[in-house]
Design a protein around this motif. Structure first.
Motif, PDB file in Angstrom:
ATOM      1  N   ASP A 217      -1.113   6.089  -7.268  1.00 35.41           N
ATOM      2  CA  ASP A 217      -0.139   7.153  -6.991  1.00 35.41           C
ATOM      3  C   ASP A 217      -0.655   8.106  -5.918  1.00 35.41           C
ATOM      4  O   ASP A 217       0.109   8.541  -5.038  1.00 35.41           O
ATOM      5  CB  ASP A 217       0.169   7.927  -8.273  1.00 35.41           C
TER       6      ASP A 217
ATOM      7  N   LEU B 214      -0.255   6.362  -2.551  1.00 35.20           N
ATOM      8  CA  LEU B 214       1.123   6.305  -2.087  1.00 35.20           C
ATOM      9  C   LEU B 214       1.614   7.675  -1.644  1.00 35.20           C
ATOM     10  O   LEU B 214       2.409   7.785  -0.693  1.00 35.20           O
ATOM     11  CB  LEU B 214       2.029   5.745  -3.192  1.00 35.20           C
TER      12      LEU B 214
ATOM     13  N   VAL C  95       6.017   1.110  -5.688  1.00 36.20           N
ATOM     14  CA  VAL C  95       5.464  -0.181  -6.101  1.00 36.20           C
ATOM     15  C   VAL C  95       6.610  -1.143  -6.361  1.00 36.20           C
ATOM     16  O   VAL C  95       7.522  -0.858  -7.131  1.00 36.20           O
ATOM     17  CB  VAL C  95       4.592  -0.030  -7.364  1.00 36.20           C
TER      18      VAL C  95
ATOM     19  N   THR D 241      -1.381  -5.430  -5.972  1.00 36.92           N
ATOM     20  CA  THR D 241      -0.224  -4.530  -5.988  1.00 36.92           C
ATOM     21  C   THR D 241       0.589  -4.738  -4.722  1.00 36.92           C
ATOM     22  O   THR D 241       0.042  -4.739  -3.613  1.00 36.92           O
ATOM     23  CB  THR D 241      -0.660  -3.066  -6.068  1.00 36.92           C
TER      24      THR D 241
ATOM     25  N   ALA E 281       3.136  -2.937  -2.676  1.00 40.92           N
ATOM     26  CA  ALA E 281       3.778  -1.653  -2.428  1.00 40.92           C
ATOM     27  C   ALA E 281       4.691  -1.756  -1.215  1.00 40.92           C
ATOM     28  O   ALA E 281       4.538  -2.644  -0.376  1.00 40.92           O
ATOM     29  CB  ALA E 281       2.728  -0.572  -2.208  1.00 40.92           C
TER      30      ALA E 281
END
Length: 742
Positions: free
Chosen positions: A458, A461, A475, A483, A485
């Motif tokens: 988090d 991002l 995500v 991951t 994203a």
């Protein structure tokens, strides 16, 4: 004359004798090949590739491979988008008839081609998500489609299968989005290829009739060109078994093969007719003399084109190598046809090469034409005052090259399609009528490898969202190893702000626990940045290889140091001038009014690199024919100025006509193309040929050779007591005196 040079000429002399002795066997083998080519070569159209546009070493490519390899094909952006609207403006998306028409079309899509589709009426959507599927006025809706296929090529094939099934009865439907612009570009390329050939072949025949004033002589270069097209189909299909061949590679290879075949046919037939007149109709002697002169030059000319195409191997995109392999195969076939098949045809025809002459006024042998006088005056003027002529020619090249200073690197995408093409219409409608953060909004992908905790992810991002130009970051998919994203962006993939956004994201500190962070996304800013960077990094190496290889080849051809150096330097100046005009014409819109295209404002540097590598051999081509004639005269007389004048006046008309024929082939592709990519390639190559066949060949080259004087031929030597004098080559019908006024 050096022993090595004599040995090279002896080989072409042997080829002439061989073609004369085995002419019937060679023609029978050629006829069998043509039948095979027509039957088997046509299958290449079903074996062409749509991939290979990205470098496998680029970060964006590795990101896409990592995400799809791990999660499968579950993209954050749809493969295709269908927009449905009521042309009357009466129905809204809430009307049952509107819903029935759309869902009926989508429900008919076969599962063999489609993984899933989502529309405004899909029950799994929340109200917030549903709002992204309807236009601001409520009279249009979109549907997103995920296509089935292991890679982009298979998914585009699936798109082609369902394109018509997605259309809803009674509603206006537009379908595109994702990577489908490649599908539209390639379909247009196939259509443009057929159109260009249908237009160019009759024009070429008419021009050849004007040049040769006889049906038989005119038909031979054109027949050679048609045979080159068939041969290119065979060679390209054979290449599909070992590598991917793009439809673009096929189109350009076929047109290049056609143009060169006609050029070589023109030079060979013209020299053969000249030798027939000189020898009193002795076919064998005329054929051998043609092979020793025009055949020798054609061979080296073709090899310079091959060297230029080898430069494509330095570019990392697989499509570049497909262009290179296809082009090399076609040019080698042209050489085989010109140096083996064509001599056999000439041996069979003999003096019948002049049969079926047209009822036009015949030129009396030795008659002086205006064209002859014009070339003689130009040659005399350039050699008398070489410095002003050379300075003026070089200044013109530099002025034409100046727009290169404003080059803006870009990416070929939907904007290169015609304005009315669905690949253009859908993106415009999405921007104008639908929410920018909706299901069809623009996003780039970020692959974050490693076990990253949610808190660290988090934070990362939020840092991404804080970069200027970045939209919402979130995500898409995640597990303990990887991951997926996404980051929203606005504008075009090659906008400067979006390219900088990619650089800024890549410069961020990875989140704690991440082993690797890769930025990608199909057709997005990361691809644009990586492709341009990869091309610009490879281009100097390609140019160095082309330049050095050409220097070596021309040294073998002329046994001179300065002639090859001058040829390579002038070729690069000529290409710079052509590229400058391309930037002015297409990036800056100088040709938009003439050719009716939308100005993109950027230049695909990969397309520019493609033009440079293909055109290098073409711009060296005509100089080879000019300097070969000059070299013949110099070896016979040892008089540099006389050699330049005789060479320029003797080849002036012929090279001009050859250049015109090549321009017809290339310009037809450029001016009949409906996509900006093919326009740029066709017109760009045309400019290269025009500049070289006029300014470079008629002014810069002879002026430079006059200034260099006898140094042109160092370390060789002029005709001396140990050299056997040769008759001065003349062009039939010039009627000009052999002496040179000083």
């Amino acid at each position: 004359m050096s022993q090595d040079y004599s040995g090279g000429i002896a080989m072409f002399s042997w080829l002439g004798h061989f073609a004369h002795a085995r002419r019937r066997a060679l023609l029978i083998a050629t006829a069998l090949f043509v039948v095979l080519a027509g039957a088997w070569g046509g299958g290449v159209f079903g074996a062409l590739s749509t991939g290979g546009l990205e470098s496998p070493h680029a970060e964006s490519y590795r990101a896409n491979e990592l995400l799809e390899g791990h999660f499968g094909h579950r993209p954050a952006q749809a493969d295709a988008v269908a927009i449905y609207s009521d042309p009357t403006g009466e129905l809204s998306v809430d009307d049952p008839a509107f819903r029935k028409a759309v869902t009926a079309a989508l429900s008919s899509l076969p599962q063999t081609e489609v993984v899933s589709w989502t529309s405004y009426w899909s029950p799994e959507l929340t109200e917030e998500q549903r709002s992204g599927y309807v236009s601001t006025d409520g009279h249009a809706t979109l549907a997103t489609i995920i296509l089935r296929g292991a890679d982009d090529q298979e998914r585009l094939e699936s798109y082609g299968e369902i394109e018509q099934q997605m259309r809803a009865q009674g509603l206006e439907t537009h379908i595109a989005g994702g990577s489908t612009s490649v599908f539209h570009l390639q379909r247009l390329a196939t259509e443009n290829l057929a159109t260009a050939n249908m237009i160019s072949l009759p024009i070429l025949l008419l021009l050849l009739l004007v040049v040769f004033r006889g049906v038989v002589a005119a038909a031979i270069p054109l027949a050679l060109g048609i045979m080159a097209i068939l041969g290119s189909l065979v060679m390209l299909r054979a290449l599909t078994y070992v590598t991917d061949v793009s439809i673009f590679a096929m189109e350009i290879s076929m047109l290049l093969g056609l143009g060169l075949a006609i050029d070589y046919g023109l030079f060979m037939v013209s020299r053969f007719r000249e030798e027939l007149a000189r020898t009193g109709g002795d076919v064998r002697q005329s054929l051998v003399a043609t092979m020793k002169t025009a055949g020798h030059t054609v061979a080296f000319s073709g090899l310079t084109v091959v060297i230029g195409l080898c430069g494509l191997m330095f570019f990392p995109q697989p499509i570049s190598q497909a262009f290179g392999f296809g082009g090399i195969a076609v040019v080698l076939f042209d050489l085989l046809a010109a140096l083996v098949v064509l001599p056999a045809v000439l041996a069979v025809l003999g003096s019948r090469i002049n049969a079926l002459s047209l009822p036009w006024p015949r030129r009396r042998a030795g008659a002086v034409t205006r064209e002859n006088r014009a070339w003689n005056r130009l040659a005399t003027s350039v050699t008398r005052r070489p410095l002003p002529w050379l300075a003026g020619g070089l200044l013109a090249l530099l002025v034409a090259a100046a727009p290169l200073l404003s080059l803006q690197q870009g990416l070929t995408n939907h904007r290169y399609l015609p304005a009315g093409n669905e690949g253009q219409v859908v993106p415009r409608m999405l921007v104008a009528d639908f929410p920018q953060d909706g299901p069809a909004g623009l996003r780039m992908d970020v692959a974050i490898a490693g076990p990253v905790r949610r808190a660290a992810l988090d934070d990362y991002l939020r840092s991404v969202e804080g970069i200027q130009g970045a939209g919402v970051a979130g995500v898409h998919l995640a597990d303990s190893e990887l991951t997926w994203a996404t980051v929203a962006f606005r504008g075009e993939a090659d906008d400067a702000d979006n390219l900088q956004l990619v650089r800024d994201i890549r410069a961020l500190e990875p989140p704690a626990g991440a082993t690797e962070v890769l930025v990608g996304g199909g057709g997005g800013p990361a691809v644009s940045l990586d492709n341009s960077d990869a091309t610009m990094a490879a281009l100097p190496w390609a140019l160095a290889f082309i330049g050095l290889s050409t220097l070596f080849l021309l040294f073998l051809a002329f046994r001179s140091v300065l002639v090859p150096v001058k040829a390579v330097v002038v070729a690069f100046l000529s290409l710079a001038a052509s590229c400058g005009l391309i930037v002015w014409g297409f990036q800056e819109g100088g040709l938009a009014g003439l050719m009716d295209f939308s100005v993109v404002g950027t230049t695909d540097v990969w397309a520019l690199g493609l033009i440079i590598t293909i055109a290098f051999g073409l711009v060296t081509d005509y100089e080879m024919f000019l300097v070969s004639r000059i070299s013949e005269e110099y070896r016979a007389t040892g008089d540099n100025r006389r050699a330049i004048i005789v060479g320029l006046r003797g080849t002036g008309s012929l090279i001009t006509r050859a250049g015109l024929l090549m321009v017809v082939v290339l310009a037809t592709m450029g001016f009949t193309a409906t996509s900006l990519f093919l326009m740029t390639i066709g017109v760009g190559l045309t400019l290269c040929v025009v500049i070289d066949a006029t300014l470079v060949r008629a002014i810069v080259v002879p002026a430079a050779m006059q200034l260099l004087g006898g140094a042109n031929w160092w370390p060789g030597r002029p005709r001396g007591s140990n050299d056997r004098p040769r008759p001065t080559p003349r062009t039939e019908g010039t009627g000009l005196p052999d002496q040179v006024t000083r």
